[in-house]
Design an enzyme around this catalytic site. Structure first.
Site, mmCIF file in Angstrom:
data_model
loop_
_atom_site.group_PDB
_atom_site.id
_atom_site.type_symbol
_atom_site.label_atom_id
_atom_site.label_comp_id
_atom_site.label_asym_id
_atom_site.label_seq_id
_atom_site.Cartn_x
_atom_site.Cartn_y
_atom_site.Cartn_z
ATOM 1 N N THR A 133 -0.585 -31.349 33.400
ATOM 2 C CA THR A 133 -1.152 -32.574 33.195
ATOM 3 C C THR A 133 -0.080 -33.867 32.857
ATOM 4 O OG1 THR A 133 -2.692 -34.230 31.849
ATOM 5 C CG2 THR A 133 -1.805 -32.043 30.749
ATOM 6 N N ASP A 134 -0.314 -35.045 33.204
ATOM 7 C CA ASP A 134 0.650 -36.013 32.893
ATOM 8 C C ASP A 134 0.593 -36.334 31.393
ATOM 9 O OD1 ASP A 134 -1.852 -37.409 32.666
ATOM 10 O OD2 ASP A 134 -1.333 -39.032 33.837
ATOM 11 N N GLU A 135 -0.526 -35.839 30.414
ATOM 12 C CA GLU A 135 -0.720 -36.071 29.111
ATOM 13 C C GLU A 135 0.408 -35.551 28.168
ATOM 14 O OE1 GLU A 135 -4.825 -36.047 27.677
ATOM 15 O OE2 GLU A 135 -5.583 -36.320 29.750
ATOM 16 N N TYR A 159 -4.781 -31.116 22.507
ATOM 17 C CA TYR A 159 -4.777 -30.884 24.002
ATOM 18 C C TYR A 159 -3.416 -31.043 24.669
ATOM 19 C CZ TYR A 159 -5.668 -31.324 29.176
ATOM 20 O OH TYR A 159 -5.294 -31.125 30.439
ATOM 21 N N LYS A 163 -0.853 -28.117 26.371
ATOM 22 C CA LYS A 163 -0.512 -28.001 27.693
ATOM 23 C C LYS A 163 1.020 -28.015 27.720
ATOM 24 C CE LYS A 163 -2.449 -27.980 30.971
ATOM 25 N NZ LYS A 163 -3.011 -26.767 31.657
ATOM 26 N N ASN A 258 -10.263 -48.552 31.515
ATOM 27 C CA ASN A 258 -11.644 -47.772 31.215
ATOM 28 C C ASN A 258 -12.784 -48.897 31.588
ATOM 29 O OD1 ASN A 258 -10.108 -45.311 30.737
ATOM 30 N ND2 ASN A 258 -10.273 -45.671 28.331
HETATM 31 P P1 NAD Z 1 -12.387 -27.606 33.044
HETATM 32 O O1 NAD Z 1 -12.518 -27.700 31.831
HETATM 33 O O2 NAD Z 1 -13.446 -28.203 34.084
HETATM 34 O O3 NAD Z 1 -12.373 -25.843 33.608
HETATM 35 C C1 NAD Z 1 -11.641 -25.015 33.088
HETATM 36 C C2 NAD Z 1 -12.053 -23.787 33.374
HETATM 37 O O4 NAD Z 1 -11.185 -22.474 32.773
HETATM 38 C C3 NAD Z 1 -13.311 -23.415 33.070
HETATM 39 O O5 NAD Z 1 -14.080 -22.864 34.261
HETATM 40 C C4 NAD Z 1 -13.231 -22.263 31.755
HETATM 41 O O6 NAD Z 1 -14.521 -21.455 32.040
HETATM 42 C C5 NAD Z 1 -12.001 -21.576 32.027
HETATM 43 N N1 NAD Z 1 -11.303 -21.083 31.258
HETATM 44 C C6 NAD Z 1 -11.112 -21.571 29.861
HETATM 45 N N2 NAD Z 1 -10.375 -20.871 29.124
HETATM 46 C C7 NAD Z 1 -10.273 -19.645 29.694
HETATM 47 C C8 NAD Z 1 -9.768 -18.374 29.470
HETATM 48 N N3 NAD Z 1 -9.205 -18.225 28.267
HETATM 49 N N4 NAD Z 1 -9.887 -17.249 30.134
HETATM 50 C C9 NAD Z 1 -10.362 -17.612 31.486
HETATM 51 N N5 NAD Z 1 -10.980 -18.830 31.825
HETATM 52 C C10 NAD Z 1 -10.879 -19.831 31.064
HETATM 53 O O7 NAD Z 1 -10.870 -28.206 33.485
HETATM 54 P P2 NAD Z 1 -10.203 -28.878 34.844
HETATM 55 O O8 NAD Z 1 -10.745 -30.354 34.397
HETATM 56 O O9 NAD Z 1 -10.926 -28.141 35.861
HETATM 57 O O10 NAD Z 1 -8.699 -28.684 34.564
HETATM 58 C C11 NAD Z 1 -8.273 -27.593 35.128
HETATM 59 C C12 NAD Z 1 -6.604 -27.338 35.043
HETATM 60 O O11 NAD Z 1 -6.230 -28.700 35.385
HETATM 61 C C13 NAD Z 1 -6.437 -27.419 33.231
HETATM 62 O O12 NAD Z 1 -5.163 -26.764 33.335
HETATM 63 C C14 NAD Z 1 -6.094 -28.890 32.892
HETATM 64 O O13 NAD Z 1 -5.189 -29.011 31.854
HETATM 65 C C15 NAD Z 1 -5.568 -29.444 34.193
HETATM 66 N N6 NAD Z 1 -5.845 -30.731 34.706
HETATM 67 C C16 NAD Z 1 -6.886 -31.374 34.557
HETATM 68 C C17 NAD Z 1 -7.006 -32.810 34.855
HETATM 69 C C18 NAD Z 1 -7.959 -33.452 34.833
HETATM 70 O O14 NAD Z 1 -8.208 -34.865 34.893
HETATM 71 N N7 NAD Z 1 -9.368 -32.726 34.611
HETATM 72 C C19 NAD Z 1 -5.767 -33.468 35.179
HETATM 73 C C20 NAD Z 1 -4.579 -32.848 35.114
HETATM 74 C C21 NAD Z 1 -4.264 -31.441 35.013
HETATM 75 P P1 TYD Z 2 -11.390 -38.590 29.584
HETATM 76 O O1 TYD Z 2 -12.237 -38.492 30.700
HETATM 77 O O2 TYD Z 2 -11.868 -37.706 28.507
HETATM 78 O O3 TYD Z 2 -9.995 -38.053 29.976
HETATM 79 P P2 TYD Z 2 -8.488 -38.341 29.124
HETATM 80 O O4 TYD Z 2 -8.801 -38.348 27.784
HETATM 81 O O5 TYD Z 2 -7.712 -36.863 29.410
HETATM 82 O O6 TYD Z 2 -7.719 -39.209 29.749
HETATM 83 O O7 TYD Z 2 -11.425 -40.202 29.202
HETATM 84 C C1 TYD Z 2 -10.545 -41.080 30.009
HETATM 85 C C2 TYD Z 2 -10.353 -42.295 29.369
HETATM 86 O O8 TYD Z 2 -11.781 -42.953 28.778
HETATM 87 C C3 TYD Z 2 -9.767 -42.244 27.943
HETATM 88 O O9 TYD Z 2 -9.081 -43.232 27.703
HETATM 89 C C4 TYD Z 2 -10.861 -42.100 26.703
HETATM 90 C C5 TYD Z 2 -11.850 -42.925 27.556
HETATM 91 N N1 TYD Z 2 -13.285 -42.565 27.071
HETATM 92 C C6 TYD Z 2 -14.411 -43.463 26.657
HETATM 93 O O10 TYD Z 2 -14.050 -44.556 26.513
HETATM 94 N N2 TYD Z 2 -15.613 -43.105 26.359
HETATM 95 C C7 TYD Z 2 -15.791 -41.591 26.476
HETATM 96 O O11 TYD Z 2 -17.029 -41.485 26.008
HETATM 97 C C8 TYD Z 2 -14.986 -40.896 27.025
HETATM 98 C C9 TYD Z 2 -15.219 -39.416 27.232
HETATM 99 C C10 TYD Z 2 -13.721 -41.210 27.415
#
Ligand code: NAD
Ligand code: TYD
Length: 357
Positions: A133-135, A159, A163, A258
């Site tokens: 992630t970019d975070e 988090y 990562k 947001n």
């Molecule tokens: P998500 O929370 O929707 O899904 C995570 C999945 O991993 C779930 O199906 C969960 O059951 C599984 N999991 C968790 N712990 C586990 C373990 N110990 N063993 C096996 N499975 C396990 O997450 P997401 O949003 O799909 O993100 C997927 C990946 O992409 C993550 O690594 C996250 O850091 C990265 N990512 C997410 C975003 C985003 O905006 N959602 C952006 C950039 C990178």
């Molecule tokens: P989120 O979807 O949790 O992603 P991330 O924290 O990984 O960026 O949140 C996106 C943005 O929205 C973040 O700045 C937090 C804000 N946010 C709210 O303002 N209200 C909410 O209820 C949630 C879940 C997020």
């Protein structure tokens, strides 16, 4: 030939598996623990596909990982599995350290032992693609340059720290052991199958239920939004042509505050599913800010664009339209996700968040 996808029942993993099977013939094995965020319903369309195999298990289980690799002999591992919600990491960081740090370590060790035993093309062609992630880069001020791959790591939430730790492990396993690792660092994703604890699906799901739309702090925090299908395409591109030991930043140059996201979703819902009670914006509530809330994320995606020719296919307008439409068309998926565990998180988290003083 086959690939192993961890976390394939989560939001991005499920989109990746569905896209993978519709784009080619190669089988995929999914290893997922099915935490609260994992959902087999998201994979229902491929459940009977002979190229798809699901294994419920934990990436921290070294014996399971070793057996799966030995039996299935994948040519690549695409590693999504992680705890992914910042607010949950603030309330309970332990699971983030376990799955994201220890889990990635276990998977890297399993991959290293397996890769060591490969020979010839199998060995040179093997890839471990670490999805991040970019975070990990921390927060930008207005006017700062976007995150390039050379940006220093300054994770701010539990988090992001977990990562960042996993990224460092992936890097070290390449540098020290030669494991063919490639890492992607992507900005905020949105799209079908996203668990409605994250901003965009939360706003859609709450609005449709006539519930309040919580905006943290002043709502002026900026995220750089990318449609999930574009992220999946970037991962396929990096898997096919990315250079080992390199990282690739992925983003859509869609920096949006947001509050603007929330208003956009409200207006789309007004158009597609108008409420008898009036415009959805009436439900917006400013609530207490997230502790340590990062102000701005922005990705400089020029490396993946220049080296690998990847470009996003969706604009934010087209992607958000598709996303809102998808949630409107999948009431059953929403209803099943809104289980007891989900309701418990929503009531506990937002009761404690409270309104802005
Ligand atoms: P998500 O929370 O929707 O899904 C995570 C999945 O991993 C779930 O199906 C969960 O059951 C599984 N999991 C968790 N712990 C586990 C373990 N110990 N063993 C096996 N499975 C396990 O997450 P997401 O949003 O799909 O993100 C997927 C990946 O992409 C993550 O690594 C996250 O850091 C990265 N990512 C997410 C975003 C985003 O905006 N959602 C952006 C950039 C990178
Ligand atoms: P989120 O979807 O949790 O992603 P991330 O924290 O990984 O960026 O949140 C996106 C943005 O929205 C973040 O700045 C937090 C804000 N946010 C709210 O303002 N209200 C909410 O209820 C949630 C879940 C997020």
């Amino acid at each position: 030939m086959t690939i192993l996808v961890t976390g394939g029942a989560g939001f991005i993993g499920a989109n990746f598996v569905l896209d993978w099977l519709s784009a080619g013939d190669e089988p995929v094995i999914t290893l997922d623990k099915l935490t609260y965020a994992g959902n087999l319903e998201s994979l229902a369309a491929v459940a009977d596909d002979h190229r798809f195999r699901f294994v419920q298990g934990d990436i921290c289980d070294a014996a399971l990982v070793a057996t799966l690799l030995a039996e299935q002999r994948p040519r690549a591992i695409v590693h999504f599995a992680a705890e992914s919600h910042v607010d949950r990491s603030i309330r309970g960081p332990g699971e983030f350290m376990r799955s994201n740090v220890d889990g990635t370590f276990t998977l890297l060790e399993g991959a290293r032992a397996y890769w060591h035993g490969l020979v010839g093309d199998d060995k040179s062609g093997f890839r471990f693609l670490h999805v991040s992630t970019d975070e990990v880069y921390g927060s930008l001020e207005p006017g700062d340059a976007s995150f390039a791959e050379s940006h220093p790591y300054r994770p701010n939430s539990p988090y992001a720290a977990s990562k960042a730790a996993s990224d460092h492990l992936a890097r070290a396993w390449h540098h020290t052991y030669g494991l063919p690792v490639v890492t992607t660092n992507c900005s905020n994703n949105y799209g079908p199958f996203q668990f409605p604890e994250k901003l965009i699906p939360l706003v859609i799901v709450n609005a449709l239920a006539g519930e309040s739309l919580p905006v943290y702090g002043d709502g002026r925090q900026v995220r750089d939004w990318l449609f999930v299908g574009d992220h999946c395409a970037a991962i396929r591109t990096v898997l096919a042509a990315g250079r080992c030991g390199e990282t690739y930043n992925v983003g859509g140059r869609n920096e949006i505050a947001n509050i603007d996201i929330v208003q956009t979703v409200c207006r789309l819902l007004d158009e597609l599913r108008p409420s008898a009670d009036g415009p959805y914006e009436r439900l917006i509530r400013f609530v207490a800010d997230r502790p340590g809330h990062d102000r701005r994320y922005a990705i400089d995606a020029s490396k993946i664009e220049r080296e690998l020719g990847w470009r996003p296919a969706e604009t934010f307008d087209s992607g958000i339209h598709r996303t809102v439409r998808w949630y409107l068309d999948h009431g059953d998926w929403i209803a099943h996700v809104k289980s007891g565990a989900y309701r418990e998180w929503m009531s506990r988290h937002y009761r404690q968040a409270g309104p802005t003083p």
